[in-house]
Motif scaffolding. Structure first.
Motif, short mmCIF file in Angstrom:
data_model
loop_
_atom_site.label_atom_id
_atom_site.label_comp_id
_atom_site.label_asym_id
_atom_site.label_seq_id
_atom_site.Cartn_x
_atom_site.Cartn_y
_atom_site.Cartn_z
N ALA B 86 -26.64 -36.37 -8.63
CA ALA B 86 -26.76 -37.82 -8.64
C ALA B 86 -27.20 -38.32 -10.01
CB ALA B 86 -27.75 -38.27 -7.58
N ALA B 87 -26.63 -39.43 -10.41
CA ALA B 87 -26.90 -39.93 -11.75
C ALA B 87 -28.19 -40.74 -11.82
CB ALA B 87 -25.74 -40.80 -12.22
N ARG B 93 -28.25 -34.99 -17.78
CA ARG B 93 -26.80 -35.11 -17.82
C ARG B 93 -26.04 -33.78 -17.82
NH1 ARG B 93 -22.95 -38.97 -18.90
NH2 ARG B 93 -21.18 -38.06 -19.97
N PRO B 94 -26.44 -32.80 -18.67
CA PRO B 94 -25.65 -31.54 -18.66
C PRO B 94 -25.67 -30.84 -17.30
CG PRO B 94 -27.32 -31.55 -20.40
CD PRO B 94 -27.49 -32.81 -19.67
N VAL B 95 -26.84 -30.78 -16.68
CA VAL B 95 -26.96 -30.15 -15.37
C VAL B 95 -26.04 -30.85 -14.38
CG1 VAL B 95 -28.51 -29.63 -13.45
CG2 VAL B 95 -29.34 -29.50 -15.80
N ARG B 96 -26.11 -32.17 -14.43
CA ARG B 96 -25.32 -32.99 -13.53
C ARG B 96 -23.83 -32.68 -13.69
NH1 ARG B 96 -27.21 -38.17 -15.16
NH2 ARG B 96 -25.22 -38.81 -16.04
N ARG B 100 -21.37 -31.16 -10.91
CA ARG B 100 -20.26 -31.97 -10.42
C ARG B 100 -18.93 -31.25 -10.57
NH1 ARG B 100 -20.71 -38.37 -11.04
NH2 ARG B 100 -22.79 -38.57 -10.20
N ILE B 101 -18.76 -30.59 -11.71
CA ILE B 101 -17.51 -29.86 -11.91
C ILE B 101 -17.40 -28.75 -10.88
CG2 ILE B 101 -16.28 -28.32 -13.48
CD1 ILE B 101 -17.39 -30.08 -15.77
N LEU B 102 -18.50 -28.06 -10.67
CA LEU B 102 -18.50 -26.98 -9.68
C LEU B 102 -18.08 -27.52 -8.30
CD1 LEU B 102 -19.34 -23.99 -9.07
CD2 LEU B 102 -21.48 -24.95 -8.23
N ILE B 103 -18.67 -28.62 -7.92
CA ILE B 103 -18.35 -29.21 -6.61
C ILE B 103 -16.89 -29.62 -6.55
CG2 ILE B 103 -18.83 -31.16 -5.06
CD1 ILE B 103 -21.05 -29.14 -5.16
N THR B 142 -22.02 -32.14 -0.31
CA THR B 142 -22.71 -32.48 -1.55
C THR B 142 -22.11 -33.75 -2.13
OG1 THR B 142 -23.01 -30.15 -1.96
CG2 THR B 142 -23.45 -31.61 -3.78
N ARG B 143 -20.80 -33.76 -2.15
CA ARG B 143 -20.09 -34.92 -2.69
C ARG B 143 -20.49 -36.21 -1.95
NH1 ARG B 143 -15.22 -36.15 -5.67
NH2 ARG B 143 -14.80 -38.29 -5.08
N LEU B 144 -20.36 -36.17 -0.60
CA LEU B 144 -20.69 -37.36 0.19
C LEU B 144 -22.14 -37.77 -0.03
CD1 LEU B 144 -18.92 -36.44 3.53
CD2 LEU B 144 -18.27 -38.23 1.93
N CYS B 145 -22.98 -36.73 -0.09
CA CYS B 145 -24.41 -36.96 -0.19
C CYS B 145 -24.78 -37.59 -1.51
CB CYS B 145 -25.09 -35.61 -0.03
SG CYS B 145 -26.72 -35.72 0.62
#
Ligand code: ATP
Ligand code: MG
Lengths: 279, 510
Positions: B86-87, B93-96, B100-103, B142-145
């Motif tokens: 989540a932003a 930012r890098p972790v995010r 996100r790419i992984l998801i 994860t995405r929805l969440c």
């Protein structure tokens, strides 16, 4: 006579008698206010007068034509001369205000242009002008759900006027408006009445406005007509009877809104309709 | 101006639909000429072989266990991963970005492909299936969440942080309560989806009732197939009933006492523990280090020549075919779903009729895609048209559900107002009903199109066109570099569709 209601009765669920033997008539060009406590049956009466609801017994006659017997095309023809402003607005929420007003032009249009949305320039301009008259000229393309309650109410008014009705049925047309705008809207209606000979039947909880603008008062309580006469005849005593009688009757039937009956009389203030709450 | 634009958009969509239809070889005359073959197999399933029922119970239970275990674990992990994506919370930012790419990558694959991959790592059996469901659930949840988190109000969270609460704890205290109801109802919906999906995992050797189904189909014992389908239908009905009740509870539309809640949670815990017990151990006996290594190296060093190969049969062509299958299938599914939804709403139909059509919808939904594939392949032969038909059949369940919800929340007051003005019924539908329905229908379609692009790759298993067949083939023959190339293509495709639908949704809001 523009409008006659004769011995109109309506029951819901065989228990709640919303209207009992209601008779009155309204002359062409008259401005009549119906007053009465919440739950008195005002909205039900309006819905019967415009054919949304059928009455159990009695007659509704508009310019000499029986609405309660009419079916299909016949009914549609009679309904075309009525404009209605609903207490709960009844607008299509996610469509622009302009489109909502334009919808009122549909009954006069042929099927094909109707379904394709070809309203034509003249109708569009008229709808925009009407929205301007109710003070919404900057909200033409706004979807209705983004408007405030009062703004919605004004869209509903513009839609009813777009019908060019011979008779306007207005169910609490200024209930969600601030005093100044409410006054202006009623002045607009009054102007239409005086200039175009529009007949107006208005429900109202606002006694002061009703007395200031209408030619006649109709007191409704517990589904019965308790007063029908000039504004000046509605004395303190008469008003008390209108607002209290329904309260008592309701108290007997155990309705919760009973207690508020007298409050309304005392303060002349608007309270939420039980119908709206239920929806 | 605006109206012209919308008209143009509709025309464009129609054109695209026709083009995609031609590209995938859709042909109504062919379908009509061979329609009798559709009923053919179904008729042979009747009457189901009742004596077979006891033998189904164990694998059916295993299927349910797999999906419960996978779903619960996946949703739980999603709860931990979501704040990292989540932003508006603590995640740098890098972790995010990495998360996100992984998801996004994990999200690109249907359960079946994940299960196939998992069998190479963990051996045949329920363990691989559970892992596949876990990963699938994890990615989607994860995405929805995190989308929910980003839409939630962060003020209480900030207030807690300002008091010196560690961000992690502040997340649990301030954000979680806000997203909880949407989180739980998503989880319940996924559980139901997963039960249906896991019914076919046996096809790639990942345990459950799919093994039996596969076997009976290839032996042409259709009475037994019928029995399996019936059992599946009952299981799906049961879960649907349960989850719809729970959703009401979760959304707070119904209240229960404290003890009631405890009993519910306790029962759920027991079910979960029972499910865990059945998952079993991974079977590493046939996993070689060699395979695993070449698998991952294939993913990271894909076969570029295959990736860039043009022409029919090339990767780009296959991907295009996949999108077209998903697109045409979604639209066809919608065309069938709309009348079904109208017939299934209690507000418009008499109660018994509505119930019948609802049950019919559940039945349509509970049949695994594999069965549809096998039926339709007899009508239209191997190829994209079969894929389209299968996709359409599989879309019906979700679309009907969403459409029914939209119809249920219709506001009839404008309808009555127009009717009192004397507007004819068709015009009333056009002006008082469609404007209310279209946004909901549109977003359901968009969502299903997104799902279908991802799911389309499983069609390869029944030979119904698209990217799936080469992918499954490459995996089964250990052509990992080729599989890597296809995987990469698939990820890009899903990502593109995602961007597209975000763009459309954003445009609609504007
Ligand atoms: N559709 C309905 N079904 C059942 N009962 C109804 C229905 N509509 C109205 N009623 C009942 O009829 C009575 C009159 O209601 P109505 O809406 O006409 O009151 P009202 O005078 O308009 O009140 P308010 O001033 O609050 O708007 C109430 O007791 C209400 O509960
Ligand atoms: Mg009312």
């Amino acid at each position: 006579m523009m409008l006659q209601a004769e011995h109109v009765s309506k029951q819901f669920d065989r228990r709640v008698a919303a209207l009992t033997d209601v008779s009155f008539s309204v002359a062409k060009g008259e401005f009549v206010s119906i007053i009465g406590p919440s739950g008195a049956g005002k909205t039900t009466l309006i819905r019967i007068l415009n054919g949304s609801e059928a009455c159990d017994s009695g007659q509704v006659i508009l310019s000499g034509q029986h609405l309660e017997q009419a079916r299909g095309r016949e009914k549609t023809r009679i309904q075309k001369m009525i404009g209605t402003i609903y207490q709960d607005f009844a607008l299509v929420e996610n469509v622009s205000t302009l489109q909502n007003v334009l919808n009122a032009a549909l009954p006069d249009m042929a099927f094909l242009p109707g379904i394709l949305g070809l309203f034509g320039k003249a109708r569009r301009e008229e709808a925009a002008a009407l929205l301007g008259r109710v003070g919404l000229s900057d909200k033409l393309e706004e979807p209705v759900h983004s408007l405030s309650g009062g703004q919605k109410q004004r869209v509903a008014i513009a839609r009813a006027l777009m019908r060019h009705p011979q008779i306007l049925l207005a169910d609490e047309p200024v209930a969600s408006l601030d005093p100044v705008t409410g006054q202006q809207i009623l002045e607009l209606l009054k102007e239409l009445q005086e200039q175009d000979g529009l007949t107006i039947v208005m429900n109202s909880h606002n006694l002061a406005l009703s007395q200031a603008f209408s030619d006649r008062l109709l007191g409704l309580g517990g589904g019965r007509i308790l007063y029908d006469g000039p504004v000046s005849g509605a004395t303190e005593e008469v008003l008390e009877r209108i607002y209290a009688s329904a309260g008592i009757e309701m108290a007997v039937s155990g309705d919760e809104t009973a207690a508020s009956g007298e409050n309304v009389a005392a303060s002349g203030k608007d309270i939420a309709s039980p119908v709206e709450e239920r929806k | 101006m605006k109206r012209k634009k919308t008209a143009l958009l509709w025309l464009l969509l129609l054109l695209l639909f026709i083009l995609a239809g031609r590209f995938t070889g859709c042909s109504l005359p062919l379908f009509w000429a061979r329609r009798s073959h559709a009923a053919d197999i179904f008729l042979r399933m009747i009457p189901p072989d009742w004596s077979y029922f006891p033998r189904i119970l164990t694998p059916l239970w295993a299927t349910v266990q797999m999906s419960v275990a996978g779903t619960v674990l996946g949703t739980f992990l999603a709860l931990l991963a979501a704040p990292l994506c989540a932003a508006n919370l603590f995640s740098p930012r890098p972790v995010r970005m990495v998360f996100r790419i992984l998801i996004q990558v994990l999200r690109s694959f249907p359960t079946l492909i994940l299960a196939l991959a998992a069998t190479f790592l963990f051996g045949l059996g329920c363990f691989a299936g559970t892992i596949a469901i876990l990963i699938y659930t994890f990615a989607i949840m994860t995405r929805l969440c995190y989308e929910d988190i980003e839409n939630a109000s962060v003020r209480p969270y900030q207030a807690l942080c300002a008091m010196g609460t560690p961000p992690g704890r502040a997340y649990f205290r301030a954000i979680l309560p806000e997203i909880a109801s949407s989180y739980l109802s998503n989880a319940l919906y996924l559980l139901e989806t997963n039960v249906r999906h896991s019914a076919i995992l046996g096809y790639v050797g990942a345990g459950g009732i799919g093994l039996l189904l596969n076997e009976k189909i290839s032996w042409k014992e259709y009475n037994r197939v019928g029995m399996i389908l019936l059992a599946l239908f009952l299981a799906v009905c049961l879960i649907e009933l349960l989850s719809s009740r729970l959703v009401l509870l979760v959304k707070g539309e119904r209240q229960i006492s404290r003890t009631g809640k405890r009993i519910l949670i306790g029962a759920f815990l027991i079910l979960f523990l029972l499910s865990l017990a059945a998952v079993g151990k991974p079977d590493f006996s046939r996993t070689s280090f060699q395979t695993v290594r070449s698998m991952f190296s294939g993913l990271f060093w894909p076969d570029w020549s295959f990736f860039l190969q043009g022409g029919s049969g090339g990767l780009a062509w296959l991907l295009l075919e996949t999108v077209c299958i998903a697109f045409v299938g979604t639209v066809l599914g919608a065309v069938i779903s709309l009348p079904l939804a109208i017939l299934g709403t209690g507000r418009l139909m008499p109660a018994p009729a509505a119930l019948f059509f609802r049950l019919l919808t559940v039945a349509v939904r509970s049949i695994p895609f594999l069965i549809y594939g096998i039926i339709f392949i007899r009508i239209s032969g191997p190829g994209a048209f079969t894929g389209v038909l299968t996709m359409a059949a599989c879309s019906i369940g979700l679309l009907t559900k969403r459409f029914t919800e939209a119809i249920d929340s219709l506001d009839f007051r404008p309808w009555q107002a127009l009717s009192a003005m004397g507007v004819s019924p068709l015009l009333r539908i056009r002006y008082a009903v469609l404007p209310q329905l279209l946004p909901a229908l549109g977003s359901a379609l968009l969502y299903r199109f997104d799902v279908n692009t991802r799911e389309a790759s499983v069609l390869g298993i029944v030979g119904a066109g698209g990217i799936g067949a080469p992918l499954v083939f490459a995996m089964n023959h250990f052509h990992w570099r080729q599989a890597g190339a296809i995987t990469l293509g698939l990820i890009l495709l899903v990502w593109l569709v995602d961007l597209l639908s975000a763009w459309i949704r954003g445009g609609k809001r504007r």
